[in-house]
Design a protein around this motif. Structure first.
Motif, PDB file in Angstrom:
ATOM      1  N   ASP A 172       0.800  -1.174  -0.053  1.00  0.00           N
ATOM      2  CA  ASP A 172      -0.019  -0.087  -0.090  1.00  0.00           C
ATOM      3  C   ASP A 172       1.109   1.249   0.067  1.00  0.00           C
ATOM      4  O   ASP A 172       1.532   1.514   1.034  1.00  0.00           O
ATOM      5  CB  ASP A 172      -0.902   0.054   1.268  1.00  0.00           C
ATOM      6  N   ARG A 173       0.964   1.787  -1.004  1.00  0.00           N
ATOM      7  CA  ARG A 173       1.832   3.246  -1.086  1.00  0.00           C
ATOM      8  C   ARG A 173       1.472   4.329  -0.282  1.00  0.00           C
ATOM      9  O   ARG A 173       2.241   5.029   0.087  1.00  0.00           O
ATOM     10  CB  ARG A 173       1.674   3.550  -2.825  1.00  0.00           C
ATOM     11  N   SER A 174       0.205   4.168   0.020  1.00  0.00           N
ATOM     12  CA  SER A 174      -0.306   5.267   0.693  1.00  0.00           C
ATOM     13  C   SER A 174       0.240   4.936   2.497  1.00  0.00           C
ATOM     14  O   SER A 174       0.535   6.221   3.122  1.00  0.00           O
ATOM     15  CB  SER A 174      -1.831   5.376   1.079  1.00  0.00           C
ATOM     16  N   LEU A 175       0.470   3.770   2.792  1.00  0.00           N
ATOM     17  CA  LEU A 175       1.265   3.398   3.850  1.00  0.00           C
ATOM     18  C   LEU A 175       2.793   3.848   3.906  1.00  0.00           C
ATOM     19  O   LEU A 175       3.143   4.526   4.977  1.00  0.00           O
ATOM     20  CB  LEU A 175       1.074   1.932   4.161  1.00  0.00           C
ATOM     21  N   GLY A 184       2.744   7.435   4.377  1.00  0.00           N
ATOM     22  CA  GLY A 184       2.223   8.109   5.784  1.00  0.00           C
ATOM     23  C   GLY A 184       3.748   7.688   6.618  1.00  0.00           C
ATOM     24  O   GLY A 184       3.978   8.570   7.545  1.00  0.00           O
ATOM     25  N   PHE A 185       4.180   6.685   6.222  1.00  0.00           N
ATOM     26  CA  PHE A 185       5.441   6.211   7.232  1.00  0.00           C
ATOM     27  C   PHE A 185       6.613   6.994   7.026  1.00  0.00           C
ATOM     28  O   PHE A 185       7.325   7.471   7.994  1.00  0.00           O
ATOM     29  CB  PHE A 185       5.718   4.855   6.922  1.00  0.00           C
ATOM     30  N   VAL A 186       6.928   7.535   5.753  1.00  0.00           N
ATOM     31  CA  VAL A 186       8.153   8.493   5.550  1.00  0.00           C
ATOM     32  C   VAL A 186       7.622   9.709   6.084  1.00  0.00           C
ATOM     33  O   VAL A 186       8.687  10.357   6.620  1.00  0.00           O
ATOM     34  CB  VAL A 186       8.150   8.414   3.963  1.00  0.00           C
ATOM     35  N   GLU A 187       6.551  10.280   5.975  1.00  0.00           N
ATOM     36  CA  GLU A 187       5.922  11.507   6.636  1.00  0.00           C
ATOM     37  C   GLU A 187       5.737  11.406   8.239  1.00  0.00           C
ATOM     38  O   GLU A 187       5.346  12.413   8.564  1.00  0.00           O
ATOM     39  CB  GLU A 187       4.724  11.833   5.925  1.00  0.00           C
ATOM     40  N   GLY A 188       5.738  10.169   8.820  1.00  0.00           N
ATOM     41  CA  GLY A 188       5.814   9.943   9.974  1.00  0.00           C
ATOM     42  C   GLY A 188       4.243  10.106  10.707  1.00  0.00           C
ATOM     43  O   GLY A 188       4.072  10.633  11.825  1.00  0.00           O
ATOM     44  N   GLU A 189       3.326   9.763   9.768  1.00  0.00           N
ATOM     45  CA  GLU A 189       2.017   9.997   9.965  1.00  0.00           C
ATOM     46  C   GLU A 189       1.186   8.610  10.341  1.00  0.00           C
ATOM     47  O   GLU A 189      -0.263   8.526  10.491  1.00  0.00           O
ATOM     48  CB  GLU A 189       1.210  10.756   8.891  1.00  0.00           C
ATOM     49  N   LEU A 190       1.932   7.520  10.432  1.00  0.00           N
ATOM     50  CA  LEU A 190       1.016   6.186  10.524  1.00  0.00           C
ATOM     51  C   LEU A 190       0.719   6.278  12.072  1.00  0.00           C
ATOM     52  O   LEU A 190       1.548   6.293  12.821  1.00  0.00           O
ATOM     53  CB  LEU A 190       1.909   5.056   9.856  1.00  0.00           C
ATOM     54  N   SER A 191      -0.430   5.436  12.102  1.00  0.00           N
ATOM     55  CA  SER A 191      -0.779   4.987  13.644  1.00  0.00           C
ATOM     56  C   SER A 191       0.075   3.540  13.890  1.00  0.00           C
ATOM     57  O   SER A 191       0.517   3.102  12.640  1.00  0.00           O
ATOM     58  CB  SER A 191      -2.312   4.680  13.671  1.00  0.00           C
ATOM     59  N   PRO A 192       0.237   3.199  14.956  1.00  0.00           N
ATOM     60  CA  PRO A 192       0.879   2.048  15.258  1.00  0.00           C
ATOM     61  C   PRO A 192       0.205   0.636  14.505  1.00  0.00           C
ATOM     62  O   PRO A 192       0.949  -0.068  14.158  1.00  0.00           O
ATOM     63  CB  PRO A 192       0.818   1.781  16.862  1.00  0.00           C
ATOM     64  N   ALA A 219      11.369  -1.920  -6.039  1.00  0.00           N
ATOM     65  CA  ALA A 219      12.928  -1.568  -5.496  1.00  0.00           C
ATOM     66  C   ALA A 219      12.783  -0.218  -5.153  1.00  0.00           C
ATOM     67  O   ALA A 219      13.361   0.382  -4.004  1.00  0.00           O
ATOM     68  CB  ALA A 219      13.764  -1.680  -6.758  1.00  0.00           C
ATOM     69  N   SER A 220      11.800   0.648  -5.793  1.00  0.00           N
ATOM     70  CA  SER A 220      11.506   2.079  -5.168  1.00  0.00           C
ATOM     71  C   SER A 220      11.005   2.067  -3.673  1.00  0.00           C
ATOM     72  O   SER A 220      11.387   2.766  -2.974  1.00  0.00           O
ATOM     73  CB  SER A 220      10.484   2.779  -6.120  1.00  0.00           C
ATOM     74  N   ILE A 221       9.987   1.402  -3.551  1.00  0.00           N
ATOM     75  CA  ILE A 221       9.218   1.046  -2.338  1.00  0.00           C
ATOM     76  C   ILE A 221      10.284   0.770  -1.295  1.00  0.00           C
ATOM     77  O   ILE A 221      10.402   1.212   0.132  1.00  0.00           O
ATOM     78  CB  ILE A 221       8.154   0.071  -2.411  1.00  0.00           C
ATOM     79  N   MET A 222      11.073  -0.175  -1.557  1.00  0.00           N
ATOM     80  CA  MET A 222      12.202  -0.608  -0.557  1.00  0.00           C
ATOM     81  C   MET A 222      12.948   0.459  -0.329  1.00  0.00           C
ATOM     82  O   MET A 222      13.488   0.572   0.923  1.00  0.00           O
ATOM     83  CB  MET A 222      12.803  -1.975  -1.182  1.00  0.00           C
ATOM     84  N   SER A 223      13.271   1.137  -1.249  1.00  0.00           N
ATOM     85  CA  SER A 223      14.586   2.290  -1.041  1.00  0.00           C
ATOM     86  C   SER A 223      13.842   3.388  -0.331  1.00  0.00           C
ATOM     87  O   SER A 223      14.561   3.940   0.654  1.00  0.00           O
ATOM     88  CB  SER A 223      14.762   2.759  -2.381  1.00  0.00           C
ATOM     89  N   THR A 245      13.610   1.998   3.466  1.00  0.00           N
ATOM     90  CA  THR A 245      15.132   1.823   3.845  1.00  0.00           C
ATOM     91  C   THR A 245      15.850   3.200   4.119  1.00  0.00           C
ATOM     92  O   THR A 245      16.366   3.308   5.139  1.00  0.00           O
ATOM     93  CB  THR A 245      15.917   1.002   3.010  1.00  0.00           C
ATOM     94  N   ASP A 246      15.650   3.912   3.243  1.00  0.00           N
ATOM     95  CA  ASP A 246      16.251   5.325   3.372  1.00  0.00           C
ATOM     96  C   ASP A 246      15.547   5.930   4.651  1.00  0.00           C
ATOM     97  O   ASP A 246      16.402   6.697   5.447  1.00  0.00           O
ATOM     98  CB  ASP A 246      16.273   6.216   2.216  1.00  0.00           C
ATOM     99  N   HIS A 247      14.424   6.116   4.884  1.00  0.00           N
ATOM    100  CA  HIS A 247      13.715   6.721   5.885  1.00  0.00           C
ATOM    101  C   HIS A 247      14.365   5.932   7.316  1.00  0.00           C
ATOM    102  O   HIS A 247      14.460   6.947   8.182  1.00  0.00           O
ATOM    103  CB  HIS A 247      12.310   6.477   5.869  1.00  0.00           C
TER     104      HIS A 247
END
Length: 223
Positions: free
Chosen positions: A36-39, A42-50, A75-79, A82-84
Motif C-alpha cells: 500500500d503506497r499510502s502506507l 505515511g510512514f516516511v512522513e511520520g503519520e502512521l498509527s501503530p 525497488a523504489s518502495i524498498m528504497s 530503507t532510506d527513511h
C-alpha cells in the motif's frame, strides 16, 4: 533480536546473488501481492498509527524476497522505507519490532547477511570443506548443497532461504536456516584455529538460531 548477530552483519543485506542457481532479480511476487503506497508515504512522513505501521511491516516482510524483482516500483518502495530508517541494518531492527512474519523475516535476513559475510572467510570455508569430508551432507542440508565446497556455498544457502521465503515455504526456510546455524556451530572451533578473528562464530550462530526459533514460535509456523 540479540545484539551479537546484528553487530556482525554488513550494511548491505539485500543483494543479488549472481553466479548461483538463480538470482532474486528474476523472481516475481505471487499474484495479488502488493504494498500500500499510502502506507509507505505515511510512514516516511511520520503519520502512521501503530496499527498501520504494523500493517506496513507485514507488507514489507512479504516484499523482501522480491526486492530486485520487476516492476521497478518494488525497488523504489524498498528504497523509500530503507532510506527513511537509515539503512538496511535499521530496516531489520524496525521489522524486528513486530511479532510474526516481520520479525521472523528480519531474523532470517540477518542470518543471510552473516552467511554472505562468512562466504568471504577462507577459514570458515576451509573448516566447512573439512567437515564435509567426513559428513558430506550435514543434517538438514542434503538437497541444498552441491558436492564441492567453495566460497559460494554459504551464499548459496542464503539464496535458497530467500527463495523458499519467496515461494511461501516459510517452514522449509526456517528448517534450512536452523540446520545451517547448527552446522556452522560444529565447525566453529576449527575455523577459530585457522583464523582467531572468527573466534565468536559459534556464539553468533547460537544466538542466530535462538532468535529464529523464538520468532518462529511467535509466528506460529510450527517448525
Amino acid at each position: 533480536m540479540r545484539e551479537k548477530p546484528l553487530s556482525k552483519i554488513g550494511d548491505e543485506l539485500l543483494r543479488l546473488r549472481h553466479g548461483l542457481s538463480g538470482t532474486s532479480e528474476h523472481r516475481t511476487p505471487p499474484t495479488g501481492f502488493g504494498v500500500d503506497r499510502s502506507l509507505v508515504s505515511g510512514f516516511v512522513e511520520g503519520e502512521l498509527s501503530p496499527q498501520d505501521e504494523a500493517e506496513l511491516a507485514g507488507q514489507m516482510a512479504g516484499l523482501m524476497p522480491f526486492h530486485w524483482s520487476q516492476p521497478n516500483s518494488y525497488a523504489s518502495i524498498m528504497s523509500q522505507v530503507t532510506d527513511h530508517l537509515g539503512g538496511q541494518r535499521q530496516l531489520m531492527v524496525w521489522l524486528d519490532r513486530f511479532p510474526g512474519r516481520p520479525r521472523l523475516v528480519a531474523r532470517l535476513y540477518v542470518l543471510m547477511g552473516l552467511l554472505d559475510r562468512y562466504s568471504e572467510s577462507t577459514a570458515v570455508v576451509t573448516a566447512l570443506r573439512e567437515h564435509r569430508e567426513e559428513t558430506p551432507y550435514p543434517a538438514g542440508l542434503k538437497g541444498y548443497l552441491v558436492p564441492e565446497t567453495d566460497d559460494e556455498t554459504l551464499a548459496g544457502i542464503a539464496f535458497r532461504i530467500e527463495e523458499l521465503l519467496g515461494d511461501g515455504d516459510t517452514d522449509k526456510a526456517v528448517d534450512l536456516a536452523l540446520a545451517t546455524t547448527d552446522c556452522l556451530r560444529r565447525i566453529a572451533s576449527r575455523a577459530e584455529e585457522l583464523d582467531p578473528g572468527i573466534g565468536d562464530l559459534g556464539e553468533v550462530m547460537d544466538h542466530c538460531g535462538q532468535d529464529i526459533r523464538e520468532a518462529n514460535a511467535e509466528a506460529g509456523s510450527g517448525s
